[in-house]
Write a protein that holds these residues in place. Structure first.
Motif, mmCIF file in Angstrom:
data_model
loop_
_atom_site.group_PDB
_atom_site.id
_atom_site.type_symbol
_atom_site.label_atom_id
_atom_site.label_comp_id
_atom_site.label_asym_id
_atom_site.label_seq_id
_atom_site.Cartn_x
_atom_site.Cartn_y
_atom_site.Cartn_z
ATOM 1 N N GLN A 119 -16.244 9.795 6.394
ATOM 2 C CA GLN A 119 -16.792 8.934 5.563
ATOM 3 C C GLN A 119 -16.216 9.066 3.987
ATOM 4 O OE1 GLN A 119 -20.727 9.929 5.965
ATOM 5 N NE2 GLN A 119 -21.325 8.363 7.583
ATOM 6 N N ASN A 120 -15.952 10.342 3.783
ATOM 7 C CA ASN A 120 -15.210 10.901 2.350
ATOM 8 C C ASN A 120 -13.767 10.377 2.136
ATOM 9 O OD1 ASN A 120 -17.483 12.053 1.686
ATOM 10 N ND2 ASN A 120 -16.852 13.854 2.291
ATOM 11 N N LYS A 121 -13.040 10.132 3.284
ATOM 12 C CA LYS A 121 -11.725 9.695 3.552
ATOM 13 C C LYS A 121 -11.802 8.178 3.186
ATOM 14 C CE LYS A 121 -7.663 10.824 3.369
ATOM 15 N NZ LYS A 121 -7.070 11.519 2.330
ATOM 16 N N ALA A 122 -12.622 7.599 3.688
ATOM 17 C CA ALA A 122 -12.758 6.182 3.823
ATOM 18 C C ALA A 122 -13.308 5.790 2.336
ATOM 19 C CB ALA A 122 -13.912 5.756 4.673
ATOM 20 N N ALA A 123 -14.203 6.464 1.595
ATOM 21 C CA ALA A 123 -14.141 6.082 0.272
ATOM 22 C C ALA A 123 -13.022 6.573 -0.450
ATOM 23 C CB ALA A 123 -15.289 7.052 -0.198
ATOM 24 N N GLU A 124 -12.185 7.561 -0.271
ATOM 25 C CA GLU A 124 -11.017 7.734 -1.140
ATOM 26 C C GLU A 124 -10.010 6.648 -0.884
ATOM 27 O OE1 GLU A 124 -9.888 11.430 0.491
ATOM 28 O OE2 GLU A 124 -10.919 12.659 -0.989
ATOM 29 N N LYS A 125 -9.823 6.102 0.328
ATOM 30 C CA LYS A 125 -8.897 5.080 0.442
ATOM 31 C C LYS A 125 -9.477 3.816 -0.063
ATOM 32 C CE LYS A 125 -6.856 7.090 4.504
ATOM 33 N NZ LYS A 125 -6.606 6.902 5.941
ATOM 34 N N LEU A 126 -10.702 3.490 -0.192
ATOM 35 C CA LEU A 126 -11.042 2.303 -0.778
ATOM 36 C C LEU A 126 -11.047 2.434 -2.185
ATOM 37 C CD1 LEU A 126 -12.369 -0.318 -0.383
ATOM 38 C CD2 LEU A 126 -14.589 0.454 -0.412
ATOM 39 N N SER A 127 -11.060 3.816 -2.776
ATOM 40 C CA SER A 127 -10.772 4.091 -4.431
ATOM 41 C C SER A 127 -9.288 3.718 -4.449
ATOM 42 C CB SER A 127 -11.006 5.376 -4.568
ATOM 43 O OG SER A 127 -12.441 5.527 -4.512
#
Length: 332
Positions: free
Chosen positions: A192-200
């Motif tokens: 979930q955190n990685k997905a948020a970073e990639k959307l960032s």
């Protein structure tokens, strides 16, 4: 660097503050370690400090890969003075590219401040921006906007080597993480955190000037095509919330004849198909556009009732000037 569309400047707020990447680089170097590094390099044989080994690595590549910031800085100064700061190892990576891959934002900043070429690419044609986007490193992307660096291109690509822009890389990388998150069937905080970073990363690239309508050379896909093709509803939702002045043009761009709506109609069995269709239609997707096979999106919908299904009324096709409502059947 200004964004492609002035209205994109407000897109930063589309992610909550807890998700937006925060700059964490910029801390000062340890003065004691820096002095020790200078003494180490000054006592080192000149050829050892500047040569490349059998793999093409300089001592700078090695220090960077190990995250030894002070040693890397001093070695970079030495190589800069002899014109070899951008020396490439056997895979075409400069020390800057190694620093990006190793997620070392402080070393990235140091190298850029010393004049490392931000547009240098490896044997695949990937620049620092491509790699940071691919690995989902928003902080590194923000370092790449370091004000003292030479001008660089946030939608650069090599037609011969690498047909995607950094924005395409970020979109593909986000979709891969979302797919892994979906297939795990568990609440995976790391994913979930990685997905948020990639959307960032997507957001950061847009804020720094990436062109949203840019099409991948080989397939002509935009980031929207890529997101829809993978059924990545989170990214589709994000892209369609951007206050783009020419949103209809963006939504209706063709990739080898297919609009994003054609691709959504072909998402048979995808649990997000109906929502993606609704999102596209709400932002001006044209259901009357035909692909190279003369098919409208409605012609590509799955037919028949197979198993337990949920029907969603979606307006998809235009006939004789009248909108005709058809039913999209999506597997539950």
């Amino acid at each position: 660097m200004p964004v492609a569309d002035p209205s994109l400047a407000s897109s930063w707020s589309l992610l909550g503050p807890s998700q937006a990447a925060q700059l964490s680089f910029g801390s000062s170097m340890d003065a004691t370690k820096l002095e020790e590094a200078r003494m180490l390099l000054s006592g080192m044989d000149y050829s050892r400090a500047t040569r490349q080994d059998e793999d093409g690595d300089t001592i700078l590549h090695i220090y960077v890969a190990k995250g030894l910031r002070e040693c890397a800085f001093v070695a970079a100064e030495r190589l800069r003075d002899v014109g070899r700061l951008d020396a490439k190892e056997h895979k075409g990576k400069t020390a800057l590219l190694v620093a990006v891959t190793a997620n070392q934002p402080e070393i990235v900043q140091d190298l850029l401040s010393l004049g490392a070429d931000i547009n240098a690419c490896d044997v695949k044609g990937q620049t620092a921006l491509h790699l940071a986007a691919h690995y989902g490193l928003p902080v590194v992307l923000q370092v790449n906007n370091y004000p003292n660096t030479k001008q660089h291109d946030y939608h650069s690509r090599s037609e011969k080597l690498y047909s995607m822009t950094p924005l395409h890389c970020a979109a593909i990388s986000h979709s891969l993480t979302m797919k892994a998150l979906s297939s795990s069937g568990l609440v995976d905080v790391n994913l979930q955190n990685k997905a948020a970073e990639k959307l960032s990363c997507v957001q950061t690239l847009l804020n720094y000037g990436a062109f949203l309508l840019s099409q991948e050379i080989k397939s002509n896909k935009t980031v929207l095509h890529l997101a829809v093709k993978e059924g990545n509803v989170d990214l589709v939702r994000y892209l369609l919330r951007i206050p783009l002045q020419n949103m209809k043009d963006f939504v209706n761009l063709k990739a080898h004849g297919h609009t994003a709506l054609h691709m959504a109609a072909g998402l048979h069995g995808n649990p997000h198909q109906a929502e993606i269709l609704r999102l596209l239609l709400s932002r001006g997707a044209d259901p009357s556009i035909r692909n190279l096979e003369n098919d409208q999106p409605a012609h590509l919908l799955q037919s028949g009732l197979q198993g337990e299904q949920v029907s969603h009324p979606i307006i998809l096709t235009a006939s004789q000037g009248r909108l005709v409502s058809v039913v999209v059947e999506v597997n539950s």
